[in-house]
Design a protein around this motif. Structure first.
Motif, short mmCIF file in Angstrom:
data_model
loop_
_atom_site.label_atom_id
_atom_site.label_comp_id
_atom_site.label_asym_id
_atom_site.label_seq_id
_atom_site.Cartn_x
_atom_site.Cartn_y
_atom_site.Cartn_z
N SER A 56 0.83 -1.21 0.00
CA SER A 56 0.00 0.00 0.00
C SER A 56 0.87 1.26 0.00
O SER A 56 0.51 2.26 -0.62
CB SER A 56 -0.96 0.01 1.19
OG SER A 56 -0.25 0.02 2.40
N ASP B 60 1.38 -4.29 -7.68
CA ASP B 60 2.77 -3.88 -7.82
C ASP B 60 3.20 -3.82 -9.29
O ASP B 60 4.38 -3.83 -9.61
CB ASP B 60 3.71 -4.78 -7.03
CG ASP B 60 3.66 -6.23 -7.48
OD1 ASP B 60 2.75 -6.58 -8.25
OD2 ASP B 60 4.54 -7.01 -7.07
N ASN C 48 1.98 1.61 -3.59
CA ASN C 48 0.89 2.11 -4.43
C ASN C 48 0.66 3.59 -4.22
O ASN C 48 0.45 4.34 -5.18
CB ASN C 48 -0.41 1.35 -4.13
CG ASN C 48 -0.44 0.01 -4.82
OD1 ASN C 48 0.14 -0.17 -5.87
ND2 ASN C 48 -1.13 -0.94 -4.23
N THR C 49 0.68 4.05 -2.98
CA THR C 49 0.48 5.47 -2.69
C THR C 49 1.56 6.30 -3.35
O THR C 49 1.29 7.33 -3.98
CB THR C 49 0.48 5.71 -1.17
OG1 THR C 49 -0.56 4.92 -0.59
CG2 THR C 49 0.26 7.17 -0.84
N LEU D 151 -1.91 1.47 -12.94
CA LEU D 151 -1.27 0.81 -11.80
C LEU D 151 -2.20 -0.28 -11.28
O LEU D 151 -3.39 -0.04 -11.09
CB LEU D 151 -1.01 1.81 -10.67
CG LEU D 151 -0.08 2.97 -11.00
CD1 LEU D 151 -0.03 3.94 -9.82
CD2 LEU D 151 1.30 2.47 -11.34
N TYR D 152 -1.64 -1.45 -11.07
CA TYR D 152 -2.42 -2.54 -10.49
C TYR D 152 -1.51 -3.30 -9.54
O TYR D 152 -0.53 -3.92 -9.97
CB TYR D 152 -2.96 -3.47 -11.56
CG TYR D 152 -3.77 -4.60 -10.99
CD1 TYR D 152 -5.05 -4.37 -10.48
CD2 TYR D 152 -3.25 -5.88 -10.92
CE1 TYR D 152 -5.79 -5.40 -9.93
CE2 TYR D 152 -3.98 -6.92 -10.37
CZ TYR D 152 -5.24 -6.67 -9.88
OH TYR D 152 -5.97 -7.69 -9.31
N ASN E 287 1.16 6.31 -7.17
CA ASN E 287 0.04 7.18 -7.56
C ASN E 287 0.46 8.64 -7.55
O ASN E 287 0.04 9.42 -8.40
CB ASN E 287 -1.16 6.97 -6.64
CG ASN E 287 -2.00 5.79 -7.08
OD1 ASN E 287 -2.31 5.64 -8.25
ND2 ASN E 287 -2.36 4.94 -6.13
#
Length: 129
Positions: free
Chosen positions: A87, A110, A90-91, A107-108, A94
């Motif tokens: 997470s 990793d 991902n943050t 993005l999906y 993004n």
């Protein structure tokens, strides 16, 4: 894997991984396990290399403490295998790729998927990062 570790810490990022504990609990403390002589030599080499890489930045380092026969050491960067590291990744992705999302980047988990119609356009997209 690289032959040697970087000699300095990475720059401070906008997203910092946080290790959340249940309120009132402490990280587990365990004694180090037995190691063979070659493992001990490698451990001392890696500890020396990491200690030379720089001073402590404060934060959640105490929660990554590793206990060895040579003392207790805290990681200054995120070691592999931490829960919620995905997470955090991902943050950060993004934020870094915000201007390109849904234009030519998806993005999906990793995975970072860059889609283009031609090879030349794909190279151009990759150079924009």
């Amino acid at each position: 894997m690289p032959d040697e570790l970087p000699r300095k810490l990475p720059p401070k990022r906008a997203v910092d991984h946080e290790i959340k504990l249940v309120p009132g609990t402490k990280p587990p403390a365990r004694a180090s396990y037995r190691m063979s002589q070659p493992e001990l030599v490698e451990l001392r080499k890696q500890l020396k290399d990491m200690l030379e890489s720089g001073p402590n930045q404060g934060g959640d380092e105490a929660k990554t403490t590793v206990v060895t026969r040579y003392g207790a050491f805290e990681f200054l960067v995120m070691p592999f295998g931490l829960m919620n590291a995905l997470s955090t990744f991902n943050t950060m992705m993004n934020q870094v790729l915000h201007g390109f999302l849904d234009e030519f980047v998806v993005l999906y988990l990793d995975d970072i998927i860059v889609y283009s119609e031609t090879l030349a356009e794909h190279v151009e997209h990759l150079c924009m990062f």
